[in-house]
Structures are given as C-alpha cells and as structure tokens.
Scaffold this motif. Structure first.
Motif, PDB file in Angstrom:
ATOM      1  N   PRO A   1       0.744  -1.267  -0.034  1.00 32.58           N
ATOM      2  CA  PRO A   1      -0.032  -0.070  -0.180  1.00 32.58           C
ATOM      3  C   PRO A   1       0.884   1.193  -0.050  1.00 32.58           C
ATOM      4  CG  PRO A   1      -0.393  -1.347   1.827  1.00 32.58           C
ATOM      5  CD  PRO A   1       0.900  -1.822   1.288  1.00 32.58           C
ATOM      6  N   SER A   2       0.031   2.303  -0.018  1.00 34.52           N
ATOM      7  CA  SER A   2       0.690   3.891  -0.163  1.00 34.52           C
ATOM      8  C   SER A   2       1.121   4.022   1.456  1.00 34.52           C
ATOM      9  CB  SER A   2      -0.235   4.878  -0.479  1.00 34.52           C
ATOM     10  OG  SER A   2      -0.431   4.597  -1.786  1.00 34.52           O
ATOM     11  N   TYR A   3       2.265   4.839   1.432  1.00 36.81           N
ATOM     12  CA  TYR A   3       2.729   5.382   2.769  1.00 36.81           C
ATOM     13  C   TYR A   3       1.499   5.521   3.885  1.00 36.81           C
ATOM     14  CZ  TYR A   3       6.915   6.795   0.390  1.00 36.81           C
ATOM     15  OH  TYR A   3       8.216   6.856  -0.409  1.00 36.81           O
ATOM     16  N   ARG A   4       1.369   4.728   4.826  1.00 34.40           N
ATOM     17  CA  ARG A   4       0.663   5.224   5.998  1.00 34.40           C
ATOM     18  C   ARG A   4      -0.817   5.031   5.986  1.00 34.40           C
ATOM     19  NH1 ARG A   4       4.438   9.874   6.275  1.00 34.40           N
ATOM     20  NH2 ARG A   4       6.138   9.469   7.698  1.00 34.40           N
ATOM     21  N   ARG A   5      -1.071   3.904   4.773  1.00 34.01           N
ATOM     22  CA  ARG A   5      -2.578   3.618   4.778  1.00 34.01           C
ATOM     23  C   ARG A   5      -2.789   2.716   5.664  1.00 34.01           C
ATOM     24  NH1 ARG A   5      -6.816   3.444   0.307  1.00 34.01           N
ATOM     25  NH2 ARG A   5      -8.300   3.704   1.749  1.00 34.01           N
TER      26      ARG A   5
ATOM     27  N   ASP B   1       5.947   6.168  -4.356  1.00 37.86           N
ATOM     28  CA  ASP B   1       4.946   5.744  -3.345  1.00 37.86           C
ATOM     29  C   ASP B   1       3.774   5.619  -4.060  1.00 37.86           C
ATOM     30  OD1 ASP B   1       3.461   5.309  -1.135  1.00 37.86           O
ATOM     31  OD2 ASP B   1       2.728   7.446  -0.867  1.00 37.86           O
ATOM     32  N   TYR B   2       3.717   4.487  -5.080  1.00 30.19           N
ATOM     33  CA  TYR B   2       2.758   4.005  -5.861  1.00 30.19           C
ATOM     34  C   TYR B   2       2.418   2.645  -5.217  1.00 30.19           C
ATOM     35  CZ  TYR B   2       3.748   7.646  -9.525  1.00 30.19           C
ATOM     36  OH  TYR B   2       3.799   8.815 -10.214  1.00 30.19           O
ATOM     37  N   PRO B   3       1.105   2.454  -5.097  1.00 25.61           N
ATOM     38  CA  PRO B   3       0.646   1.078  -4.411  1.00 25.61           C
ATOM     39  C   PRO B   3       0.691  -0.074  -5.432  1.00 25.61           C
ATOM     40  CG  PRO B   3      -1.225   2.507  -5.032  1.00 25.61           C
ATOM     41  CD  PRO B   3      -0.078   3.398  -5.261  1.00 25.61           C
ATOM     42  N   ALA B   4       1.310  -1.223  -5.250  1.00 21.49           N
ATOM     43  CA  ALA B   4       1.598  -2.200  -6.284  1.00 21.49           C
ATOM     44  C   ALA B   4       1.119  -3.547  -5.683  1.00 21.49           C
ATOM     45  CB  ALA B   4       3.091  -2.357  -6.327  1.00 21.49           C
ATOM     46  N   CYS B   5       0.255  -4.151  -6.678  1.00 20.53           N
ATOM     47  CA  CYS B   5      -0.194  -5.434  -6.205  1.00 20.53           C
ATOM     48  C   CYS B   5       0.204  -6.631  -7.075  1.00 20.53           C
ATOM     49  CB  CYS B   5      -1.853  -5.459  -6.396  1.00 20.53           C
ATOM     50  SG  CYS B   5      -2.782  -6.966  -5.797  1.00 20.53           S
ATOM     51  N   ILE B   6       0.890  -7.592  -6.302  1.00 18.58           N
ATOM     52  CA  ILE B   6       1.513  -8.628  -6.999  1.00 18.58           C
ATOM     53  C   ILE B   6       0.401  -9.913  -7.275  1.00 18.58           C
ATOM     54  CG2 ILE B   6       3.092 -10.771  -6.742  1.00 18.58           C
ATOM     55  CD1 ILE B   6       4.324  -7.969  -6.929  1.00 18.58           C
TER      56      ILE B   6
ATOM     57  N   ILE C   1       0.855  -1.503 -11.113  1.00 15.12           N
ATOM     58  CA  ILE C   1       1.070  -0.523 -10.274  1.00 15.12           C
ATOM     59  C   ILE C   1       0.043   0.642 -10.469  1.00 15.12           C
ATOM     60  CG2 ILE C   1       2.940   1.539 -10.192  1.00 15.12           C
ATOM     61  CD1 ILE C   1       3.992  -1.402  -9.473  1.00 15.12           C
ATOM     62  N   GLY C   2      -0.391   1.046  -9.292  1.00 13.13           N
ATOM     63  CA  GLY C   2      -1.151   2.274  -9.766  1.00 13.13           C
ATOM     64  C   GLY C   2      -0.926   3.916  -8.964  1.00 13.13           C
ATOM     65  N   ARG C   3      -1.603   4.624  -8.651  1.00  9.95           N
ATOM     66  CA  ARG C   3      -1.322   5.840  -8.153  1.00  9.95           C
ATOM     67  C   ARG C   3      -1.333   5.964  -6.595  1.00  9.95           C
ATOM     68  NH1 ARG C   3      -1.604  10.505 -12.627  1.00  9.95           N
ATOM     69  NH2 ARG C   3      -3.028   9.580 -14.173  1.00  9.95           N
TER      70      ARG C   3
END
Length: 564
Positions: free
Chosen positions: A245-249, A482-487, A533-535
């Motif tokens: 996730p993004s920082y601090r989510r 700081d882009y969220p990334a799902c594997i 990768i998203g924003r």
C-alpha cells in the motif's frame, strides 16, 4: 563475546522447538527433495477435513463458513497451525509459536458467536500470521537480531490491536533477514527460510517467512512490510498475491524496525494471501477500524467503494493498461518476458487496451532511495548488534558455518543533514516528473484518460538461488514514488519455453550480471509473478484492476485447457 551470542541463539532455538506440539512433528524428506509443497497432503498429519479447510484459498469462503459456524475458529486455527508447523519443518519459516494462546483466542470467538449469533468483526475466527516485527504483547520480537532475544513486548502494535478488534486470530510469527534490508531471508537467530517450490531457491525477503508459509497453505492471510520490495518480492518468489500500500495507509505504530526515525521513505505494512479476496478483506477490515485513531501517522482515508468500483477508470469496462518490458537498466529473463506476453494477450482478448510503458529515470529514483537509506543505516545496524557482538550479515550466500561474518557497509554512510535534504529534494522533483509523465499518456491511451495502471516485472528473474538476488530496482522504484503495487502469480518456469536467449550486447554491467544469473535448470519450478502499479493512495482501484487482470489470465488458461 562471540560465545555469548551463540549461547543466546542456542537457547532461543531450544525454546522455539519446545513450543511445537510433539505430535505435530513429521519425518522430514531428504535435503535433496526440492519441491515440498505436496508433503502436507501426504504426511497423514492432517485429517481430510483439515486438508479441506487449509486448501480453501478463497478467504471470502473461509470467512463465510466461520461466520455461519459451519467451521469453528478452533478447528480452522488448529488446521492452519498444524499445516504451519509442517511448513516450518520443511522450509524454516516460523519464529514465534504460541499454540495455546491462539487456540484460547479462537475458543473465545466461537463462544461469542454461539452466545450472540453475531461475529466479532469482518475477519471473525480467521487465523492471521504476522511478520516478526509486528509486536504482540508478551512475546519476543527479535527481527532476526540476537540482541533482541529476551525483549518482550509490553503492548500490542496498533495493527495487532485492530486485528483483535476485527475478530482475527494471530497465531504465528514469521522469519525475516537480519536488518530487514535484504530481498532474501537469513539471520543468525533462526537461520534461512527456503522456497517451498524449490528449496535451492530463495523465498525472497524481507517477508520471506510469510511468503513461504502462505505458499505452503500454512496461513490463509499474512502481514508483511515493504520499504523496497519486502512484501512483493516474497509474493513473487512464492507464487502468491500481495499488496504494497501507499505510505501510512495501514498503521505501523508499535512495530519494531530498522532505521526508525527515517521517515522520507517509510516502510509500509500490507497483506499476503493465496487469493485477492484475502488482500481485499484485510485492507477493508483494517481501514474500517479507523487506524488514524491509533496511529498518529496513519492517513485518514476511509475504504472507498467508488474507487473499488473503478469510477475514475471507466467502471473497469475498458481499461488501458501499460506494460513495462524493462526498466532501462536490466532486461528481464525469459520467464518474466513470457509472463508479460501472457498478460498482454489475456487483456487484449478480454477487450482492454494495452500500450507500452516508457520508464522515466528509474536509475535516478533508485539511487535516490538508496542514498536516503544509506545515510544512517550502517550506524543503525552497528548500534543494534553491539550489545551481543553478533556479526552484521553481509551476504545471503550459503555458508558452511551458517553465519556471515563481514560487515555491511553502505556506499555513502554518514552524509550531513544538509546533504540528506538535497537528496530528499531531488526525490520530490523526480516524483513530480513521473506524475507529469503518467498524465501525458492521456494522449495515447484511446480512453481519454491517462493509463489506468502499469504492469511491470517484480524482478529481473523469478526466485533465484540463495545469495543471487542482486537487483531490486523493479520494486524499489515504486517505494520512491509511493505508488501502490499488487502482486499476482502468472506461471512457473518451464525449461523448454524459458530457455536462455543468446545476447551479444548488454545495457550495462548490471544487465550482463543479471543475465548470467539466469539458468532455467537452476530456476526449476520457480513461480513467476508480476506487479500492477497504480497511483498514490489508490489501493482500492489497484485491487480491483488486479482482479480484472487475474480473471483475464484465468479465463485464458481455462479456454486453453478446453481446447486441448
């Protein structure tokens, strides 16, 4: 001094072994047995019902059966605990084992459901494994440091509190590399965690224990951390799903860590699971508890159903996804490129658009993130290991003694505060350039929107042999941005399809070195996965888009089977 730390290790390992119920021990296979994923099915320790429970990879199904009391939390926790102990005997993935405590918690949840007819929360009764840095009151959290043996947590981490509140059952903690700052898993306390698909390969790091445990179906849902790839690399190496996730989510307060106080590139906590439903269930449950009321640094952002419905991405009906074939520094090995092509074809067949992604200054971004870490990491490692004199791990190569003795020395240790500020400012400028770069893709997508997401490699190769994971830019760059990334998993190494391709020219020395590491025979049976990768702060949309990609891949696979 040296004998003192070894004595501490011997005592800790003895106590760990004594925490395993004797009737859960199995006869281990010979060391030459590489793929150990089928052993839980054949060792006769698990009953048919326990096999049914632990082979239920869809978390939504598990949660439904727990909520209806068709399966009790005690029997589900027992089943996964037994399978976790089997996994540990095969790949050395656990650190803290606390059977009575976990089963006591499960019994309380069952009693509550029976008495009230209501679940405690959205993860009611579900066993959850935790990386060995997420504190649980009353338990040691060594994080692979001998110096931290004997230090017991006097309270739960914020995330542990939340997991209890939503009905989960924390039941094991999992192995990490000393310092956490490695893409593999080995430390002087617990030793090395290996890859269940091929024990001569790494399980990844730093959440390598989580990755291996979940791949063995010894846990339905786990929590790792990621500062440069430490959730994603184990997920890729072990063929499972995960989210950075993004920082601090997700709240981090109360966890132990390396480089505490370095907050320019924060480490983040995130889920690993055998299903995307597990990733979604974790994020929705944790965010639903308003973590910003427990962690002052947690972002105040509720779970957004509109974002999950992809309202800003055309409702998900026709996405434009970009594929990054390489990062301009190293060219991925054949199985990674094959996986990218598989995804491209599946998306096109499903009616989505696919374009190429041009990487922007990835080398600069990764140099910047490394400079920020290295500003104080050497001193941090030295201070932490000083009380016992244990060596700082310097290599993940297999060594006869099981101990690495040289020091790890970052390139630019000890820069001034002013110099660090300049590095951080450079990183801010690079983030702005990348944002503009992404925005400009609106001119070429055909949807009127910028690219919805990017599909990228997670590494140059699948899980390599121990000591060979020498390039992590494919994950690090997204931490810098700081882009969220799902594997998501795609395939496995096939020696016939993934033969090494002759190359006469290389992008640079790192590209040549990476090329020479790959050998399909050595990488036998290694899982192959990719990243979506998203924003920033777009976790809900990233999960939803990964579900679309995953469904397209499975649809293509099913169609291929039907035609055989």
């Amino acid at each position: 001094m040296a004998s003192d730390w070894r004595e501490l290790v011997a005592d800790k390992r003895r106590r760990q072994q004594e925490s395993i119920p004797k009737d859960w021990l199995i006869s281990p296979p010979p060391e030459t047995a590489l793929d150990v994923t089928s052993i839980p099915e054949g060792c006769e320790l698990l009953s048919p019902r326990e096999l049914l429970i632990t082979n239920t990879t869809d978390i939504s199904v598990l949660l439904e059966k727990l909520a209806s009391a068709e399966w009790t939390s005690v029997e589900v926790t027992t089943a996964f605990y037994k399978r976790a102990i089997i996994a540990h005997q095969l790949v050395n993935c656990l650190t803290e084992i606390f059977v009575e405590r976990a089963l006591g918690r499960a019994a309380e949840l069952d009693a509550h459901l029976k008495a009230t007819g209501k679940v405690v929360g959205p993860l009611h009764g579900l066993p959850v494994s935790l990386k060995d840095q997420i504190c649980i009151k009353g338990l040691e959290t060594t994080m692979g440091y001998v110096s931290w043996i004997g230090k017991y947590a006097d309270r739960d981490a914020a995330l542990t509190e939340i997991l209890y509140e939503v009905g989960a059952v924390p039941f094991v903690r999992t192995n990490v590399p000393q310092t956490l700052m490695w893409p593999e898993t080995f430390n002087n306390v617990f030793g090395r965690t290996t890859n269940p698909a091929n024990r001569s390969l790494t399980s990844g790091g730093s959440s390598g224990g989580e990755g291996a445990l979940i791949a063995m179906r010894g846990s339905p849902l786990g929590v790792g951390s990621d500062i440069g790839g430490s959730i994603r690399i184990p997920a890729l190496c072990n063929g499972i799903y995960a989210l950075r996730p993004s920082y601090r989510r997700v709240p981090y307060e109360g966890c132990v860590n390396s480089m505490l106080g370095q907050d320019s590139i924060p480490s983040v906590l995130g889920p690993l699971s055998n299903s995307l439903s597990g990733v979604k269930a974790f994020m929705k449950a944790v965010i639903g508890q308003k973590p910003w009321l427990k962690d002052p640094l947690a972002i105040r952002k509720h779970w957004d159903e509109e974002e999950y419905a992809l309202v800003e991405h055309g409702g998900g009906k026709k996405l434009c996804l970009a594929i990054m074939w390489n990062d301009g520094i190293t060219v991925p090995s054949p199985p990674i490129t094959r996986a990218l092509n598989m995804v491209k074809q599946a998306l096109l067949t499903a009616g989505h658009e696919v374009i190429d992604w041009q990487p922007l200054k990835h080398a600069d971004l990764c140099r910047t993130i490394s400079a920020i870490w290295n500003a104080g990491s050497q001193r941090d490692f030295e201070v932490t290991t000083a009380p016992t004199g244990e060596p700082v791990v310097a290599t993940m190569n297999l060594v006869d003694t099981g101990v690495a003795v040289a020091s790890f020395r970052p390139d630019n240790a000890g820069i001034s505060a002013y110099e660090l500020w300049q590095v951080q400012n450079t990183r801010s400028q690079l983030r702005k350039e990348y944002l503009d770069h992404w925005q400009q893709t609106a001119h070429v997508t055909g949807t009127g929107r910028p690219v919805d997401a990017i599909i990228v490699p997670g590494a140059t190769w699948p899980a390599p042999p121990h000591g060979e994971f020498k390039y992590t830019n494919y994950t690090m760059v997204w931490n810098a941005l700081d882009y969220p990334a799902c594997i998501f998993p795609v395939t496995r190494v096939d020696p016939e399809l993934d033969a090494q391709q002759p190359r006469q020219e290389f992008l640079n020395e790192k590209d040549k070195e990476s090329y020479e590491i790959y050998d399909p025979a050595k990488f036998w049976n290694a899982p192959v996965g990719l990243q979506l990768i998203g924003r920033t702060m777009e976790e809900e949309a990233v999960i939803a888009m990964t579900e679309i990609v995953d469904a397209a891949l499975k649809s293509g696979h099913d169609a291929k089977k039907a035609n055989l």
